[in-house]
Design an enzyme around this catalytic site. Structure first.
Site, PDB file in Angstrom:
ATOM      1  N   ARG A 124     -20.677  47.902  13.211  1.00 45.67           N
ATOM      2  CA  ARG A 124     -21.877  48.462  12.551  1.00 45.67           C
ATOM      3  C   ARG A 124     -22.428  47.556  11.442  1.00 45.67           C
ATOM      4  O   ARG A 124     -23.107  48.005  10.526  1.00 45.67           O
ATOM      5  CB  ARG A 124     -21.600  49.854  11.973  1.00 45.67           C
ATOM      6  CG  ARG A 124     -21.241  50.864  13.035  1.00 45.67           C
ATOM      7  CD  ARG A 124     -21.418  52.284  12.533  1.00 45.67           C
ATOM      8  NE  ARG A 124     -21.102  53.197  13.611  1.00 45.67           N
ATOM      9  CZ  ARG A 124     -19.866  53.634  13.868  1.00 45.67           C
ATOM     10  NH1 ARG A 124     -18.873  53.243  13.122  1.00 45.67           N
ATOM     11  NH2 ARG A 124     -19.666  54.459  14.865  1.00 45.67           N
ATOM     12  N   LYS A 146     -35.069  39.132  11.227  1.00 47.93           N
ATOM     13  CA  LYS A 146     -35.320  39.632  12.587  1.00 47.93           C
ATOM     14  C   LYS A 146     -34.252  39.054  13.502  1.00 47.93           C
ATOM     15  O   LYS A 146     -34.066  37.833  13.544  1.00 47.93           O
ATOM     16  CB  LYS A 146     -36.709  39.210  13.069  1.00 47.93           C
ATOM     17  CG  LYS A 146     -37.816  40.106  12.580  1.00 47.93           C
ATOM     18  CD  LYS A 146     -39.102  39.812  13.332  1.00 47.93           C
ATOM     19  CE  LYS A 146     -40.254  40.655  12.825  1.00 47.93           C
ATOM     20  NZ  LYS A 146     -41.533  40.286  13.442  1.00 47.93           N
ATOM     21  N   GLU A 188     -46.124  26.048  13.749  1.00 41.94           N
ATOM     22  CA  GLU A 188     -45.844  27.182  12.839  1.00 41.94           C
ATOM     23  C   GLU A 188     -46.090  26.767  11.383  1.00 41.94           C
ATOM     24  O   GLU A 188     -46.486  27.590  10.559  1.00 41.94           O
ATOM     25  CB  GLU A 188     -44.400  27.676  13.005  1.00 41.94           C
ATOM     26  CG  GLU A 188     -44.054  28.158  14.413  1.00 41.94           C
ATOM     27  CD  GLU A 188     -44.448  29.613  14.713  1.00 41.94           C
ATOM     28  OE1 GLU A 188     -44.929  30.307  13.797  1.00 41.94           O
ATOM     29  OE2 GLU A 188     -44.278  30.030  15.874  1.00 41.94           O
ATOM     30  N   LYS A 232     -42.952  32.085   4.224  1.00 39.25           N
ATOM     31  CA  LYS A 232     -42.252  33.123   4.991  1.00 39.25           C
ATOM     32  C   LYS A 232     -41.577  34.119   4.047  1.00 39.25           C
ATOM     33  O   LYS A 232     -41.658  35.336   4.241  1.00 39.25           O
ATOM     34  CB  LYS A 232     -41.232  32.464   5.930  1.00 39.25           C
ATOM     35  CG  LYS A 232     -40.364  33.437   6.705  1.00 39.25           C
ATOM     36  CD  LYS A 232     -40.914  33.786   8.067  1.00 39.25           C
ATOM     37  CE  LYS A 232     -40.247  35.007   8.669  1.00 39.25           C
ATOM     38  NZ  LYS A 232     -39.693  34.824   9.962  1.00 39.25           N
ATOM     39  N   GLU A 242     -42.136  44.892   8.613  1.00 37.55           N
ATOM     40  CA  GLU A 242     -43.399  44.739   9.339  1.00 37.55           C
ATOM     41  C   GLU A 242     -44.185  46.048   9.436  1.00 37.55           C
ATOM     42  O   GLU A 242     -44.615  46.458  10.519  1.00 37.55           O
ATOM     43  CB  GLU A 242     -43.157  44.133  10.728  1.00 37.55           C
ATOM     44  CG  GLU A 242     -44.420  43.479  11.276  1.00 37.55           C
ATOM     45  CD  GLU A 242     -44.189  42.629  12.513  1.00 37.55           C
ATOM     46  OE1 GLU A 242     -43.364  41.719  12.450  1.00 37.55           O
ATOM     47  OE2 GLU A 242     -44.865  42.883  13.511  1.00 37.55           O
ATOM     48  N   ARG A 246     -46.573  41.722   7.222  1.00 37.21           N
ATOM     49  CA  ARG A 246     -45.717  40.750   7.934  1.00 37.21           C
ATOM     50  C   ARG A 246     -46.320  40.350   9.281  1.00 37.21           C
ATOM     51  O   ARG A 246     -46.078  39.245   9.768  1.00 37.21           O
ATOM     52  CB  ARG A 246     -44.296  41.307   8.117  1.00 37.21           C
ATOM     53  CG  ARG A 246     -43.347  40.304   8.753  1.00 37.21           C
ATOM     54  CD  ARG A 246     -41.893  40.691   8.592  1.00 37.21           C
ATOM     55  NE  ARG A 246     -41.036  39.738   9.279  1.00 37.21           N
ATOM     56  CZ  ARG A 246     -39.715  39.673   9.141  1.00 37.21           C
ATOM     57  NH1 ARG A 246     -39.095  40.510   8.335  1.00 37.21           N
ATOM     58  NH2 ARG A 246     -39.019  38.774   9.804  1.00 37.21           N
ATOM     59  N   ASN A 250     -47.855  36.654  12.893  1.00 38.90           N
ATOM     60  CA  ASN A 250     -48.119  36.547  14.338  1.00 38.90           C
ATOM     61  C   ASN A 250     -49.444  35.842  14.624  1.00 38.90           C
ATOM     62  O   ASN A 250     -49.944  35.908  15.749  1.00 38.90           O
ATOM     63  CB  ASN A 250     -48.134  37.945  14.974  1.00 38.90           C
ATOM     64  CG  ASN A 250     -46.757  38.563  14.956  1.00 38.90           C
ATOM     65  OD1 ASN A 250     -45.752  37.867  15.090  1.00 38.90           O
ATOM     66  ND2 ASN A 250     -46.695  39.870  14.752  1.00 38.90           N
ATOM     67  N   HIS A 253     -50.120  34.177  17.914  1.00 33.57           N
ATOM     68  CA  HIS A 253     -49.098  34.652  18.848  1.00 33.57           C
ATOM     69  C   HIS A 253     -49.653  35.613  19.903  1.00 33.57           C
ATOM     70  O   HIS A 253     -49.054  35.759  20.963  1.00 33.57           O
ATOM     71  CB  HIS A 253     -47.948  35.322  18.091  1.00 33.57           C
ATOM     72  CG  HIS A 253     -47.073  34.352  17.348  1.00 33.57           C
ATOM     73  ND1 HIS A 253     -47.569  33.478  16.402  1.00 33.57           N
ATOM     74  CD2 HIS A 253     -45.741  34.102  17.412  1.00 33.57           C
ATOM     75  CE1 HIS A 253     -46.572  32.752  15.915  1.00 33.57           C
ATOM     76  NE2 HIS A 253     -45.449  33.104  16.515  1.00 33.57           N
ATOM     77  N   HIS A 257     -48.404  34.270  23.207  1.00 33.41           N
ATOM     78  CA  HIS A 257     -47.421  34.921  24.072  1.00 33.41           C
ATOM     79  C   HIS A 257     -47.925  35.015  25.498  1.00 33.41           C
ATOM     80  O   HIS A 257     -47.175  34.813  26.454  1.00 33.41           O
ATOM     81  CB  HIS A 257     -47.089  36.324  23.555  1.00 33.41           C
ATOM     82  CG  HIS A 257     -46.069  36.301  22.450  1.00 33.41           C
ATOM     83  ND1 HIS A 257     -45.852  37.361  21.610  1.00 33.41           N
ATOM     84  CD2 HIS A 257     -45.199  35.337  22.050  1.00 33.41           C
ATOM     85  CE1 HIS A 257     -44.898  37.062  20.741  1.00 33.41           C
ATOM     86  NE2 HIS A 257     -44.500  35.826  20.981  1.00 33.41           N
ATOM     87  N   HIS A 270     -42.901  27.589  22.948  1.00 36.66           N
ATOM     88  CA  HIS A 270     -43.445  28.594  22.029  1.00 36.66           C
ATOM     89  C   HIS A 270     -44.479  27.997  21.056  1.00 36.66           C
ATOM     90  O   HIS A 270     -45.590  28.504  20.922  1.00 36.66           O
ATOM     91  CB  HIS A 270     -42.301  29.264  21.264  1.00 36.66           C
ATOM     92  CG  HIS A 270     -42.762  30.295  20.287  1.00 36.66           C
ATOM     93  ND1 HIS A 270     -43.316  31.496  20.683  1.00 36.66           N
ATOM     94  CD2 HIS A 270     -42.796  30.297  18.930  1.00 36.66           C
ATOM     95  CE1 HIS A 270     -43.660  32.186  19.612  1.00 36.66           C
ATOM     96  NE2 HIS A 270     -43.357  31.482  18.530  1.00 36.66           N
TER      97      HIS A 270
HETATM   98  N1  GLY Z   1     -41.401  35.391  13.262  1.00 30.67           N
HETATM   99  C1  GLY Z   1     -42.177  36.418  12.711  1.00 30.67           C
HETATM  100  C2  GLY Z   1     -41.445  37.256  11.720  1.00 30.67           C
HETATM  101  O1  GLY Z   1     -40.348  36.915  11.329  1.00 30.67           O
HETATM  102  O2  GLY Z   1     -41.955  38.269  11.339  1.00 30.67           O
END
Ligand code: GLY
Length: 371
Positions: A124, A146, A188, A232, A242, A246, A250, A253, A257, A270
């Site tokens: 956990r 993430k 990026e 970031k 998010e 956040r 994207n 993206h 994508h 990517h």
């Molecule tokens: N790669 C996008 C984020 O971490 O929100």
């Protein structure tokens, strides 16, 4: 050396950027009160990175009195699966990892995401330390918590937020990064300049070349890393889960994508797809009066300078791209959501882009020619 603090309600930590930092990993961990030294740490890596840097990390840990075990996973996005994740759990069991134990992710984004997810779920939740070895993982995936794996039906559909205890970036390892991957990550970096940091954008404009780390001095690279990681961190600190802001990360993206997927993840990697996505979103922003033609052109110039793709083949079917756009994770209430720049250094999220404007942007993307 640069240290960027990340202050989050769930967990605070530091992003440390230090040339040769991999030789000091033991002393960085020693300073963290929550990293136990009486249980082994488990390093997760892929074969190439393990061969290049595994021993450096093992020795540095040993020097500081830590015992470590390792688990080497096959490399590549197609192995970012539940099946591969099982190997980390098996190693965790074999090495008797307990609640106080720590996983160390040594690799690019795939290793970082999988190791982070294993750490989020094993018993956990145990500690994870990120040691990213690709530029993309350094400026993006390793920061912000993430984690996850892919489902056969889509990228990152299985995941969790799980913040690391430390992100340790050693820019020296970029010397072994393939050039195509370096360029892709620059997409990026350009993204951060467009959506957040106009000074980073100007710095990139001032550099003569962006396509190869050999033409960027260590000082310039450090500044690029610092400004990108700071961007970031700023965004994640304001919106860890998010709920809103956040999502500006994207940028590029939505279309990116779709292009990655239409090319079966082989035509464009990517970062290349994100570069094309930024050109598309940039065209939409101009059409809607969000930013000027000159700003759109300045973004295109940086993408060209990084020798990233700037056009898609007219042979790619626009209606397929539109269908994919509509099935993207970012669709809300049936509306395609775009992140659009509002000048250099600012962005806004909108689901109010008329279909004909999207179609025009796609048509423009077919005709942009790299210089
Ligand atoms: N790669 C996008 C984020 O971490 O929100």
């Amino acid at each position: 050396m640069v240290v960027i603090p990340v202050k989050l309600p769930s967990q605070s930590y530091e992003v440390v950027i230090a040339a040769g930092g991999r030789y000091q990993v033991g002393s960085y961990l020693e300073k963290l009160s929550n990293i136990a030294s009486d249980v082994p740490l488990l390093i997760v890596s892929n074969p190439k990175i393990w061969q290049l840097y595994g021993q450096d990390i093992q020795l540095a840990l040993k020097k500081a009195g830590f015992k470590s075990a390792h688990c080497v996973l096959p490399a590549g996005e197609r192995y970012k699966t539940l099946k591969t994740l099982q190997k980390i759990y098996d190693a965790a069991l074999a090495h008797r990892l307990e609640r106080r134990s720590t996983l160390i992710a040594l690799g690019g984004g795939v290793i970082g995401d999988m190791t982070g997810f294993a750490a989020a779920t094993w018993l956990r939740g145990i500690n994870v330390v990120q040691i990213p070895t690709s530029l993309l993982a350094m400026v993006d995936a390793s920061i912000g918590g993430k984690t996850g794996v892919n489902h056969p039906q889509g990228k990152n559909l299985i995941g969790a937020f799980h913040q690391p205890r430390l992100v340790l970036i050693d820019p020296d390892v970029l010397k072994t990064l393939p050039r195509r991957e370096f360029r892709a990550a620059i997409a990026e970096v350009i993204k951060y300049g467009v959506i957040w940091d106009p000074q980073l954008f100007s710095q990139l404009e001032a550099l003569p070349r962006l396509d190869d780390h050999r033409y960027i001095s260590p000082e310039q690279l450090l500044e690029i890393l610092e400004r990108s990681c700071q961007a970031k961190v700023d965004v994640v600190t304001k919106d860890e889960r998010e709920a809103g802001l956040r999502a500006i990360l994207n940028y590029g993206h939505t279309l990116g994508h779709a292009l990655e997927s239409i090319g079966n993840y082989r035509l464009f990697n990517h970062g290349e797809a994100v570069a094309l996505g930024m050109i598309g979103a940039g065209a939409i922003a101009t059409a809607l009066g969000y930013w000027s033609e000159a700003e759109e052109a300045a973004q295109l110039q940086l993408i060209q300078k990084a020798k990233l793709p700037t056009s898609i083949s007219a042979k790619l079917d626009h209606s397929d791209i539109m269908t994919l756009l509509s099935s993207d994770k970012k669709v809300q209430g049936g509306q395609i959501r775009f992140v659009l720049p509002k000048g250099i250094g600012q962005a806004e999220i909108t689901d109010q882009v008329p279909q004909d404007i999207i179609a025009q942007a796609l048509a423009k993307l077919c005709s942009v020619v790299a210089t």
